[in-house]
Write a protein that holds these residues in place. Structure first.
Motif, PDB file in Angstrom:
ATOM      1  N   UNK A 202       0.839  -1.285   0.115  1.00 56.86           N
ATOM      2  CA  UNK A 202       0.018   0.055  -0.225  1.00 56.86           C
ATOM      3  C   UNK A 202       0.719   1.308   0.157  1.00 56.86           C
ATOM      4  N   UNK A 203      -0.025   2.637  -0.074  1.00 53.78           N
ATOM      5  CA  UNK A 203       0.887   3.763  -0.191  1.00 53.78           C
ATOM      6  C   UNK A 203       1.761   4.174   1.024  1.00 53.78           C
ATOM      7  N   UNK A 204       1.681   3.397   2.101  1.00 56.34           N
ATOM      8  CA  UNK A 204       2.539   3.678   3.095  1.00 56.34           C
ATOM      9  C   UNK A 204       3.917   2.747   3.380  1.00 56.34           C
ATOM     10  N   UNK A 205       4.219   1.762   2.405  1.00 52.34           N
ATOM     11  CA  UNK A 205       5.170   0.913   2.186  1.00 52.34           C
ATOM     12  C   UNK A 205       6.407   1.782   2.738  1.00 52.34           C
ATOM     13  N   UNK A 206       6.747   2.674   1.803  1.00 54.55           N
ATOM     14  CA  UNK A 206       8.217   3.346   1.847  1.00 54.55           C
ATOM     15  C   UNK A 206       8.112   4.014   3.302  1.00 54.55           C
ATOM     16  N   UNK A 207       7.131   4.613   3.666  1.00 52.22           N
ATOM     17  CA  UNK A 207       7.178   5.463   4.825  1.00 52.22           C
ATOM     18  C   UNK A 207       7.731   4.459   6.006  1.00 52.22           C
ATOM     19  N   UNK A 208       7.072   3.357   5.762  1.00 52.01           N
ATOM     20  CA  UNK A 208       7.161   2.275   7.158  1.00 52.01           C
ATOM     21  C   UNK A 208       8.719   1.756   7.062  1.00 52.01           C
ATOM     22  N   UNK A 209       8.971   1.796   5.721  1.00 52.38           N
ATOM     23  CA  UNK A 209      10.571   1.048   5.732  1.00 52.38           C
ATOM     24  C   UNK A 209      11.638   2.144   6.231  1.00 52.38           C
ATOM     25  N   UNK A 210      11.273   3.393   5.911  1.00 51.19           N
ATOM     26  CA  UNK A 210      11.948   4.427   6.217  1.00 51.19           C
ATOM     27  C   UNK A 210      12.055   4.899   7.935  1.00 51.19           C
ATOM     28  N   UNK A 211      10.659   4.652   8.470  1.00 48.59           N
ATOM     29  CA  UNK A 211      10.621   4.671   9.951  1.00 48.59           C
ATOM     30  C   UNK A 211      11.364   3.625  10.414  1.00 48.59           C
ATOM     31  N   UNK A 212      11.356   2.351   9.961  1.00 45.88           N
ATOM     32  CA  UNK A 212      12.175   1.019  10.634  1.00 45.88           C
ATOM     33  C   UNK A 212      13.502   1.456  10.478  1.00 45.88           C
ATOM     34  N   UNK A 213      14.191   2.058   9.532  1.00 46.46           N
ATOM     35  CA  UNK A 213      15.619   2.439   9.513  1.00 46.46           C
ATOM     36  C   UNK A 213      15.829   3.561  10.250  1.00 46.46           C
ATOM     37  N   UNK A 214      14.908   4.580  10.795  1.00 48.54           N
ATOM     38  CA  UNK A 214      15.283   5.605  11.777  1.00 48.54           C
ATOM     39  C   UNK A 214      15.209   5.226  13.018  1.00 48.54           C
TER      40      UNK A 214
END
Length: 339
Positions: A202-214
């Motif tokens: 879904x549309x939040x996938x990139x945000x979630x992966x970025x959040x996990x890295x942060x």
């Protein structure tokens, strides 16, 4: 019963007409995203064209307050004696964003079914005053109770999941309402050694992966894109299903997890209240509170007696209230009462 489904041609490659069992699927439009705006007119015209060929008596059945259902609304002016049944199963606050259409369509509806008590209440609030009842979505108990063992093994090897690992699973569209970001944040607070398996896109996938890295928890999280047929096998890999939803019409993913023998952790929002009893059928967490979620996960992993209690009660609830055979019998009775 025989069904004619008038829906959009959401992909150009899909056939315009297709027979699936006792359902004739008619896909209207040209295969473009803007086709949905034409659906009210296309549904209206297609029904008029088909009417002479259809067996009597007739019934309009709208699924959600959607563009196709708007077509049925207009048809009621031309065919006022044909009953209009509407199933309300929205889950993303459409009752707020589409308030005008909710109020308008419900004026022409003869019978409402809602997949949860919460959504039925929203129909009353929108001005509906006719016959109505709650008819939830169901679960294929056999499918989720007995997943393909070979498929589960292949998935575990593909994802690098070891037999002794504790797996937190969420099966969700990656949208804001499903609050998968809260689960990712909870992974920085949880004390138990566990990994998070996120099944869905879904549309939040990139945000979630970025959040996990942060948050430096990316090594604790596995993202997987699975088809619906693979969901039972994915659930077999999990020890608990989590979705701290911000909004929910019902939450069928929770019921499927219960059928698969997993305990659930959820927020008590929307239709989830119909099946979530804190400490009995699942554990309740606060909305937008990753620390509370982490505490509940640690509790579940440390208390096997509680975990087994939730598993048994959840399974029993699905058996008693959410099997498709029971749902189908309810819908049959409603159809017969209207025809």
């Amino acid at each position: 019963f025989n069904f004619v489904m008038l829906t959009g041609k959401y992909k150009f490659s899909l056939p315009r007409e297709e027979k699936l069992g006792n359902i004739m699927v008619c896909r209207l439009g040209f295969g473009f995203s803007v086709d949905k705006f034409l659906l009210p007119v296309l549904v209206f015209l297609k029904f008029i064209f088909l009417k002479r060929k259809l067996l009597k008596p007739l019934l309009f059945w709208g699924i959600m307050i959607s563009y196709s259902s708007i077509g049925a609304y207009f048809l009621k002016f031309l065919y006022p004696k044909v009953p209009f049944l509407l199933t309300v199963q929205e889950g993303n606050r459409e009752w707020e964003r589409n308030r005008f259409w909710w109020r308008l369509l419900l004026k022409k509806v003869d019978y409402v079914t809602a997949i949860s008590s919460f959504l039925l209440e929203k129909a009353w609030e929108a001005g509906y005053s006719g016959k109505a009842e709650v008819v939830p979505n169901g679960v294929d108990l056999e499918k989720f109770s007995n997943p393909d063992v070979k498929k589960t093994l292949i998935l575990s090897q593909k994802l690098g999941i070891k037999p002794d690992e504790k797996i937190i699973i969420t099966v969700s569209r990656l949208t804001y309402k499903n609050a998968v970001d809260i689960i990712v944040r909870a992974m920085s607070f949880i004390k138990t050694e566990a990994r998070l398996l996120i099944v869905g896109g879904g549309e939040e996938e990139k945000k979630l992966k970025k959040l996990a890295r942060e948050l430096k928890v990316e090594n604790k999280i596995v993202f997987a894109a699975g088809s619906y047929d693979e969901i039972p096998a994915y659930l077999k890999l999990g020890h608990v299903l989590v979705r701290p939803s911000r909004s929910e019409g019902l939450g069928t993913a929770f019921l499927e997890a219960m059928a698969a023998g997993l305990p659930i952790i959820a927020t008590s929002v929307g239709g989830i209240k119909d099946f979530l009893i804190d400490g009995e059928t699942g554990l309740e967490v606060k909305v937008d509170d990753p620390e509370d979620l982490a505490r509940k996960l640690d509790l579940l992993f440390s208390d096997e007696a509680l975990r087994q209690k939730l598993i048994q009660n959840g399974r029993r609830l699905v058996e008693e209230k959410y099997q498709w055979s029971q749902i189908a019998a309810k819908m049959r009775d409603i159809f017969n009462s209207l025809l």
